[in-house]
Design a protein around this motif. Structure first.
Motif, PDB file in Angstrom:
ATOM      1  N   SER A 164     -14.623  -5.573  -7.357  1.00  0.00           N
ATOM      2  CA  SER A 164     -14.966  -7.004  -7.306  1.00  0.00           C
ATOM      3  C   SER A 164     -14.228  -7.818  -8.373  1.00  0.00           C
ATOM      4  CB  SER A 164     -16.481  -7.192  -7.456  1.00  0.00           C
ATOM      5  OG  SER A 164     -16.932  -6.571  -8.650  1.00  0.00           O
ATOM      6  N   SER A 165     -13.629  -7.138  -9.369  1.00  0.00           N
ATOM      7  CA  SER A 165     -12.879  -7.860 -10.411  1.00  0.00           C
ATOM      8  C   SER A 165     -11.464  -8.229  -9.952  1.00  0.00           C
ATOM      9  CB  SER A 165     -12.787  -6.989 -11.674  1.00  0.00           C
ATOM     10  OG  SER A 165     -12.146  -5.753 -11.374  1.00  0.00           O
ATOM     11  N   GLN A 166     -11.025  -7.655  -8.816  1.00  0.00           N
ATOM     12  CA  GLN A 166      -9.670  -7.918  -8.319  1.00  0.00           C
ATOM     13  C   GLN A 166      -9.612  -9.197  -7.473  1.00  0.00           C
ATOM     14  OE1 GLN A 166      -9.441  -3.731  -6.625  1.00  0.00           O
ATOM     15  NE2 GLN A 166      -7.300  -3.999  -7.261  1.00  0.00           N
ATOM     16  N   GLN A 167      -8.390  -9.679  -7.280  1.00  0.00           N
ATOM     17  CA  GLN A 167      -8.171 -10.827  -6.406  1.00  0.00           C
ATOM     18  C   GLN A 167      -8.027 -10.333  -4.957  1.00  0.00           C
ATOM     19  OE1 GLN A 167      -8.141 -14.211  -7.119  1.00  0.00           O
ATOM     20  NE2 GLN A 167      -8.900 -13.492  -9.111  1.00  0.00           N
ATOM     21  N   PRO A 168      -8.642 -11.024  -3.978  1.00  0.00           N
ATOM     22  CA  PRO A 168      -8.564 -10.593  -2.576  1.00  0.00           C
ATOM     23  C   PRO A 168      -7.142 -10.379  -2.064  1.00  0.00           C
ATOM     24  CG  PRO A 168     -10.237 -12.286  -2.818  1.00  0.00           C
ATOM     25  CD  PRO A 168      -9.533 -12.187  -4.141  1.00  0.00           C
ATOM     26  N   VAL A 169      -6.206 -11.259  -2.428  1.00  0.00           N
ATOM     27  CA  VAL A 169      -4.823 -11.130  -1.965  1.00  0.00           C
ATOM     28  C   VAL A 169      -4.190  -9.863  -2.539  1.00  0.00           C
ATOM     29  CG1 VAL A 169      -2.515 -12.149  -2.007  1.00  0.00           C
ATOM     30  CG2 VAL A 169      -4.499 -13.611  -1.619  1.00  0.00           C
ATOM     31  N   GLU A 170      -4.482  -9.591  -3.803  1.00  0.00           N
ATOM     32  CA  GLU A 170      -3.968  -8.387  -4.462  1.00  0.00           C
ATOM     33  C   GLU A 170      -4.503  -7.132  -3.770  1.00  0.00           C
ATOM     34  OE1 GLU A 170      -4.542  -6.028  -8.732  1.00  0.00           O
ATOM     35  OE2 GLU A 170      -5.536  -7.957  -8.388  1.00  0.00           O
ATOM     36  N   ILE A 171      -5.794  -7.139  -3.437  1.00  0.00           N
ATOM     37  CA  ILE A 171      -6.416  -5.998  -2.744  1.00  0.00           C
ATOM     38  C   ILE A 171      -5.710  -5.739  -1.420  1.00  0.00           C
ATOM     39  CG2 ILE A 171      -8.513  -5.211  -1.550  1.00  0.00           C
ATOM     40  CD1 ILE A 171     -10.128  -6.739  -3.717  1.00  0.00           C
ATOM     41  N   ALA A 172      -5.506  -6.805  -0.639  1.00  0.00           N
ATOM     42  CA  ALA A 172      -4.886  -6.675   0.687  1.00  0.00           C
ATOM     43  C   ALA A 172      -3.461  -6.131   0.580  1.00  0.00           C
ATOM     44  CB  ALA A 172      -4.900  -8.021   1.398  1.00  0.00           C
ATOM     45  N   ARG A 173      -2.693  -6.653  -0.392  1.00  0.00           N
ATOM     46  CA  ARG A 173      -1.300  -6.190  -0.585  1.00  0.00           C
ATOM     47  C   ARG A 173      -1.268  -4.704  -0.962  1.00  0.00           C
ATOM     48  NH1 ARG A 173       0.409 -11.144  -3.727  1.00  0.00           N
ATOM     49  NH2 ARG A 173       1.529 -12.471  -2.259  1.00  0.00           N
ATOM     50  N   ASN A 174      -2.137  -4.331  -1.913  1.00  0.00           N
ATOM     51  CA  ASN A 174      -2.170  -2.938  -2.374  1.00  0.00           C
ATOM     52  C   ASN A 174      -2.567  -1.986  -1.241  1.00  0.00           C
ATOM     53  OD1 ASN A 174      -1.490  -3.827  -4.911  1.00  0.00           O
ATOM     54  ND2 ASN A 174      -3.566  -3.690  -5.755  1.00  0.00           N
ATOM     55  N   ALA A 175      -3.533  -2.432  -0.419  1.00  0.00           N
ATOM     56  CA  ALA A 175      -3.988  -1.600   0.703  1.00  0.00           C
ATOM     57  C   ALA A 175      -2.859  -1.394   1.706  1.00  0.00           C
ATOM     58  CB  ALA A 175      -5.191  -2.245   1.388  1.00  0.00           C
ATOM     59  N   LEU A 176      -2.091  -2.459   1.967  1.00  0.00           N
ATOM     60  CA  LEU A 176      -0.974  -2.357   2.913  1.00  0.00           C
ATOM     61  C   LEU A 176       0.092  -1.396   2.373  1.00  0.00           C
ATOM     62  CD1 LEU A 176       0.481  -3.189   5.473  1.00  0.00           C
ATOM     63  CD2 LEU A 176       1.287  -5.247   4.307  1.00  0.00           C
ATOM     64  N   ALA A 177       0.371  -1.479   1.073  1.00  0.00           N
ATOM     65  CA  ALA A 177       1.364  -0.572   0.466  1.00  0.00           C
ATOM     66  C   ALA A 177       0.910   0.883   0.572  1.00  0.00           C
ATOM     67  CB  ALA A 177       1.565  -0.963  -0.996  1.00  0.00           C
ATOM     68  N   GLN A 178      -0.393   1.116   0.344  1.00  0.00           N
ATOM     69  CA  GLN A 178      -0.928   2.481   0.431  1.00  0.00           C
ATOM     70  C   GLN A 178      -0.911   2.991   1.869  1.00  0.00           C
ATOM     71  OE1 GLN A 178      -1.588   4.266  -2.222  1.00  0.00           O
ATOM     72  NE2 GLN A 178      -2.165   6.081  -1.036  1.00  0.00           N
ATOM     73  N   ALA A 179      -1.237   2.112   2.811  1.00  0.00           N
ATOM     74  CA  ALA A 179      -1.232   2.492   4.232  1.00  0.00           C
ATOM     75  C   ALA A 179       0.168   2.918   4.672  1.00  0.00           C
ATOM     76  CB  ALA A 179      -1.738   1.328   5.082  1.00  0.00           C
ATOM     77  N   LYS A 180       1.191   2.241   4.140  1.00  0.00           N
ATOM     78  CA  LYS A 180       2.582   2.624   4.454  1.00  0.00           C
ATOM     79  C   LYS A 180       2.919   3.994   3.873  1.00  0.00           C
ATOM     80  CE  LYS A 180       4.454  -2.075   4.833  1.00  0.00           C
ATOM     81  NZ  LYS A 180       5.281  -3.128   4.174  1.00  0.00           N
ATOM     82  N   LYS A 181       2.471   4.226   2.633  1.00  0.00           N
ATOM     83  CA  LYS A 181       2.734   5.509   1.974  1.00  0.00           C
ATOM     84  C   LYS A 181       2.100   6.672   2.738  1.00  0.00           C
ATOM     85  CE  LYS A 181       3.103   3.996  -2.842  1.00  0.00           C
ATOM     86  NZ  LYS A 181       2.406   3.981  -4.160  1.00  0.00           N
ATOM     87  N   GLU A 182       0.901   6.430   3.274  1.00  0.00           N
ATOM     88  CA  GLU A 182       0.157   7.499   3.951  1.00  0.00           C
ATOM     89  C   GLU A 182       0.438   7.560   5.458  1.00  0.00           C
ATOM     90  OE1 GLU A 182      -3.977   7.892   2.950  1.00  0.00           O
ATOM     91  OE2 GLU A 182      -3.669   7.121   0.914  1.00  0.00           O
ATOM     92  N   TYR A 183       1.377   6.722   5.917  1.00  0.00           N
ATOM     93  CA  TYR A 183       1.763   6.694   7.338  1.00  0.00           C
ATOM     94  C   TYR A 183       0.547   6.478   8.248  1.00  0.00           C
ATOM     95  CZ  TYR A 183       6.053   8.580   5.416  1.00  0.00           C
ATOM     96  OH  TYR A 183       7.204   8.746   4.671  1.00  0.00           O
ATOM     97  N   VAL A 184      -0.298   5.531   7.857  1.00  0.00           N
ATOM     98  CA  VAL A 184      -1.485   5.191   8.643  1.00  0.00           C
ATOM     99  C   VAL A 184      -1.056   4.318   9.828  1.00  0.00           C
ATOM    100  CG1 VAL A 184      -3.646   3.875   8.591  1.00  0.00           C
ATOM    101  CG2 VAL A 184      -3.073   5.381   6.692  1.00  0.00           C
TER     102      VAL A 184
END
Length: 456
Positions: A164-184
């Motif tokens: 909850s301390s993070q910014q929503p846009v930052e969360i979304a960007r980080n999640a997308l980067a991780q999804a690419k790494k894990e080939y989701v």
């Protein structure tokens, strides 16, 4: 869903269905009743006006007036126009993009958005065989992130942790980067809801949208808010390029005004219906099938698809082999049938899709509930293996023990045994050569309501 609308439309169309000829007078009276039925279902007034005008224009055409069955043709027109109103056919998710395909979820607080994320993840995994990651960018609602984490575990989807301390846009960007790494295959992003639409909410979700460029932007809306649902969806659509709508809580909405209004007002398709609280309770929205249900004609196609997905073919084949070999259908087999019915959504879901359910008395419908299924299963569970295989030995003291063990009454056990005996007779006929044809003849082509196959 649509119970009250279905009853009102059914009564209105029944009158004209039997007319030998259609005149402007009897069409006028029927359309007045249809108009009232739609308004009472909380369908938006502009939608009602357009619908009534379209039906009237087609109904007064020469093809209808010259028809040998003008009443039936009129019902067909109502069917076609209702289908057109809701979008003609199912508008599926667009998954034909380079993975991860991003799905952004928007909506007001309390509409069932987070639950819909889990339902959609399960739908994509089970029906499309996709790997799915979910993430919560809702940093305002207490326990929102934990709720999604719990639901992700339930549906076996990958969960991207956020704080909850993070910014929503930052969360979304980080999640997308991780999804690419894990080939989701698919990333579903849950966003914050508010009690009402405000400038801060809109600017935040617009920023998230710009940061991750989703292939699908779905608006989740509570169907029980009626035409307000359509107006809220329109307000979101003006701020975001929505690609579709998920209509939630439709199992508690007897009117259905939202489903009939949203497409007309927003121009965006309804893609899914939330039909219950469980993570399995998400259905693709098929306008033609839903209209068939509204007009009391059932939805056999969805019923068949549900059966293909949920019925255990191995146990069904075992039962068929048992019947063919002349062995008796016993209470263990009966319990298995009850469990299969539960997998298909229970009695309520089945009745909703069966043709002619509008003709069944309310008293019978009320008796046919999932609580009754669970009670019957509990009674069978309270029996010994010997009793389940040889129900004829269940007499006085055994009935008393079974009732006590299942928290039921002796009369409930008697009712179960009576229904089982009727089912056993049906199964015996099916096991004989040409059994299915004989069975259908003996039933007069009707479903075994109350007196046989379905445990009401």
């Amino acid at each position: 869903m649509f119970d009250s609308l279905s009853d009102r439309l059914g009564a209105s169309l029944k009158k004209i269905r039997g007319q030998g000829r259609i005149t402007e007078d009897n069409i006028k009276e029927t359309l007045r009743e249809v108009r009232m039925a739609l308004l009472e279902a909380d369908v938006a007034l502009p939608v009602v006006r357009e619908f009534i005008n379209s039906v009237k224009e087609r109904a007064m055409g020469q093809d209808v007036l010259r028809s040998l069955t003008p009443g039936q043709v009129f019902v067909k027109i109502v069917n076609d126009e209702l289908t057109r109103l809701m979008g003609e056919a199912n508008d599926a998710l667009d998954l034909n993009h380079q993975p991860p395909v991003v799905v952004l979820m928007a909506g007001l607080q309390g509409a069932g958005k987070t639950t819909s994320v889990a339902k959609l993840a399960r739908f994509l995994k089970e029906r499309h065989k996709k790997s799915v990651m979910v993430v919560s960018a809702d940093v305002y609602r207490p326990a929102a992130i934990q709720q999604l984490k719990t639901l992700a575990a339930e549906v076996d989807a990958k969960f991207f942790a956020s704080e909850s301390s993070q910014q929503p846009v930052e969360i979304a960007r980080n999640a997308l980067a991780q999804a690419k790494k894990e080939y989701v295959d698919v990333l579903i992003v849950d966003t914050a809801g508010r009690l009402h639409i405000d400038a801060d909410m809109m600017s935040e979700i617009q920023a998230i949208h710009a940061a991750i460029s989703p292939s699908e932007t779905l608006f989740t809306v509570d169907s029980m808010t009626g035409q307000d649902a359509a107006n809220t969806a329109q307000a979101f659509n003006e701020a975001l390029p929505l690609t579709g709508v998920i209509l939630t809580k439709t199992d508690g909405d007897a009117r259905g005004g939202a489903a009939l209004s949203i497409r007309h007002i927003t121009g965006k398709p309804i893609k899914f219906l939330g039909v219950g609280e469980k993570t399995t309770a998400l259905e693709p929205f098929h306008p033609d099938r839903l209209v068939s249900r509204i007009l009391g004609m059932g939805d056999v196609l969805s019923l068949v698809e549900e059966a293909q997905r949920n019925i255990d073919t191995e146990s069904a084949e075992k039962l068929a082999g048992k019947l063919k070999s002349g062995k008796n259908f016993d209470l263990e087999d009966f319990r298995e049938q009850l469990r299969q019915m539960g997998k298909m959504g229970g009695i309520g879901a089945l009745m909703d899709k069966l043709p002619g359910m509008g003709q069944i008395p309310d008293a019978v419908k009320q008796q046919a509930n999932d609580g009754q299924l669970r009670k019957m299963e509990a009674m069978i569970d309270s029996m010994t293996v010997k009793e389940r295989r040889r129900p004829d030995i269940i007499k006085g003291s055994r009935k008393k023990r079974i009732a006590a063990g299942s928290g039921t009454q002796i009369q409930d056990v008697n009712r179960l045994l009576k229904q089982f005996t009727q089912m056993q007779k049906m199964m015996k006929k099916m096991g004989q050569k040409g059994g299915m044809a004989k069975l259908m003849r003996s039933m007069g082509g009707k479903l075994p309501m109350g007196g046989g196959g379905l445990p009401f």
